[in-house]
Design a protein around this motif. Structure first.
Motif, mmCIF file in Angstrom:
data_model
loop_
_atom_site.group_PDB
_atom_site.id
_atom_site.type_symbol
_atom_site.label_atom_id
_atom_site.label_comp_id
_atom_site.label_asym_id
_atom_site.label_seq_id
_atom_site.Cartn_x
_atom_site.Cartn_y
_atom_site.Cartn_z
ATOM 1 N N PHE A 178 5.302 25.707 0.818
ATOM 2 C CA PHE A 178 4.469 24.985 1.783
ATOM 3 C C PHE A 178 4.798 25.393 3.220
ATOM 4 C CE2 PHE A 178 3.900 21.419 4.708
ATOM 5 C CZ PHE A 178 2.550 21.198 4.555
ATOM 6 N N ASP A 179 6.089 25.433 3.563
ATOM 7 C CA ASP A 179 6.475 25.782 4.932
ATOM 8 C C ASP A 179 6.015 27.191 5.294
ATOM 9 O OD1 ASP A 179 7.618 23.323 5.300
ATOM 10 O OD2 ASP A 179 9.667 23.997 4.922
ATOM 11 N N ALA A 180 6.242 28.129 4.400
ATOM 12 C CA ALA A 180 5.862 29.516 4.695
ATOM 13 C C ALA A 180 4.354 29.646 4.882
ATOM 14 C CB ALA A 180 6.336 30.432 3.571
ATOM 15 N N SER A 181 3.575 28.993 4.014
ATOM 16 C CA SER A 181 2.123 29.107 4.151
ATOM 17 C C SER A 181 1.628 28.379 5.403
ATOM 18 C CB SER A 181 1.421 28.571 2.912
ATOM 19 O OG SER A 181 1.680 27.195 2.752
ATOM 20 N N ALA B 120 0.842 -1.209 0.000
ATOM 21 C CA ALA B 120 0.000 0.000 0.000
ATOM 22 C C ALA B 120 0.872 1.252 0.000
ATOM 23 C CB ALA B 120 -0.931 -0.002 1.200
ATOM 24 N N LEU B 121 1.966 1.219 0.759
ATOM 25 C CA LEU B 121 2.872 2.374 0.777
ATOM 26 C C LEU B 121 3.561 2.545 -0.574
ATOM 27 C CD1 LEU B 121 4.470 2.080 4.326
ATOM 28 C CD2 LEU B 121 2.906 3.836 3.510
ATOM 29 N N ASP B 122 3.907 1.429 -1.224
ATOM 30 C CA ASP B 122 4.535 1.529 -2.542
ATOM 31 C C ASP B 122 3.567 2.079 -3.582
ATOM 32 O OD1 ASP B 122 6.930 0.575 -1.600
ATOM 33 O OD2 ASP B 122 6.562 -1.512 -2.200
ATOM 34 N N ASP B 123 2.279 1.734 -3.478
ATOM 35 C CA ASP B 123 1.288 2.176 -4.447
ATOM 36 C C ASP B 123 0.764 3.584 -4.186
ATOM 37 O OD1 ASP B 123 1.497 -0.233 -5.724
ATOM 38 O OD2 ASP B 123 -0.260 -1.117 -4.745
ATOM 39 N N TRP B 124 1.055 4.106 -3.032
ATOM 40 C CA TRP B 124 0.526 5.413 -2.645
ATOM 41 C C TRP B 124 1.113 6.499 -3.540
ATOM 42 C CZ3 TRP B 124 2.508 8.777 1.810
ATOM 43 C CH2 TRP B 124 1.646 9.842 2.024
ATOM 44 N N ASN B 125 0.240 7.266 -4.164
ATOM 45 C CA ASN B 125 0.678 8.378 -5.011
ATOM 46 C C ASN B 125 0.794 9.625 -4.158
ATOM 47 O OD1 ASN B 125 0.704 6.855 -7.348
ATOM 48 N ND2 ASN B 125 -1.481 7.214 -7.723
ATOM 49 N N ARG B 126 1.985 10.070 -3.985
ATOM 50 C CA ARG B 126 2.209 11.276 -3.195
ATOM 51 C C ARG B 126 2.033 12.496 -4.077
ATOM 52 N NH1 ARG B 126 7.917 9.703 -1.421
ATOM 53 N NH2 ARG B 126 7.557 8.160 -2.999
ATOM 54 N N THR B 127 1.317 13.462 -3.562
ATOM 55 C CA THR B 127 1.197 14.715 -4.302
ATOM 56 C C THR B 127 2.435 15.547 -4.007
ATOM 57 O OG1 THR B 127 -0.016 15.701 -2.481
ATOM 58 C CG2 THR B 127 -1.322 14.710 -4.231
ATOM 59 N N PRO B 128 2.942 16.240 -5.002
ATOM 60 C CA PRO B 128 4.146 17.045 -4.757
ATOM 61 C C PRO B 128 3.833 18.196 -3.805
ATOM 62 C CG PRO B 128 3.312 17.415 -6.974
ATOM 63 C CD PRO B 128 2.499 16.311 -6.379
#
Length: 153
Positions: A71-74, A58-66
């Motif tokens: 991101f940090d500043a917001s 499941a972790l291998d198939d998980w599509n991570r969004t970029p």
């Protein structure tokens, strides 16, 4: 765990890490071979391995969004906004929107004017005015004492 005495890794916390390392494919080839032979005959380890394998798949198939570059500043801005009261956020926004650069020279000139031309001190009261006020207060005090029927001499 040796090849001659195959102990079930699930029976010992020290050896349970072996199964997790096996699932992560981080064991050396000799230990991997020994553990594979044990898993073939141990139903508990085989079941554990199957459940861990589902997690890894499941972790291998998980599509991570970029993650966006800011991101940090917001995120930090949202945290600051949540911690501030609503009126403070509006005031901070208003304060940030004001252009202070044009006002700085005017403020500096006003400060110099106050230093160069201070307000003149109040003129001292003439001596006769002070003496007259003291006499008036004294007479009022005597009048008040006479109303109390006290003997004043």
């Amino acid at each position: 765990m040796t090849e001659h005495t195959p102990h079930c890794p699930l029976q010992s916390e020290q050896h349970a890490q072996l199964l997790l390392s096996y699932c992560a494919r981080s064991l050396d080839p000799a230990r991997t071979a020994i553990l594979q032979r044990h898993i073939a005959v141990c139903p508990e380890c085989h079941s554990f391995l199957e459940s861990q394998q589902l997690v890894w798949d499941a972790l291998d198939d998980w599509n991570r969004t970029p993650v966006s570059p800011n991101f940090d500043a917001s995120l930090y801005q949202r945290i600051r906004d949540e911690n501030q009261p609503e009126w403070a956020g509006r005031a901070a926004h208003w304060y940030a929107a004001i252009a202070w650069k044009p006002a700085l020279p005017a403020a500096a000139i006003f400060a110099l004017w106050l230093i160069a031309y201070p307000a003149p001190p109040d003129p001292p009261l003439p001596q006769e005015t002070v003496a007259a006020e003291q006499m008036e207060r004294t007479l009022e005090d005597l009048d008040m004492l006479q109303q109390l029927h006290l003997d004043v001499r």
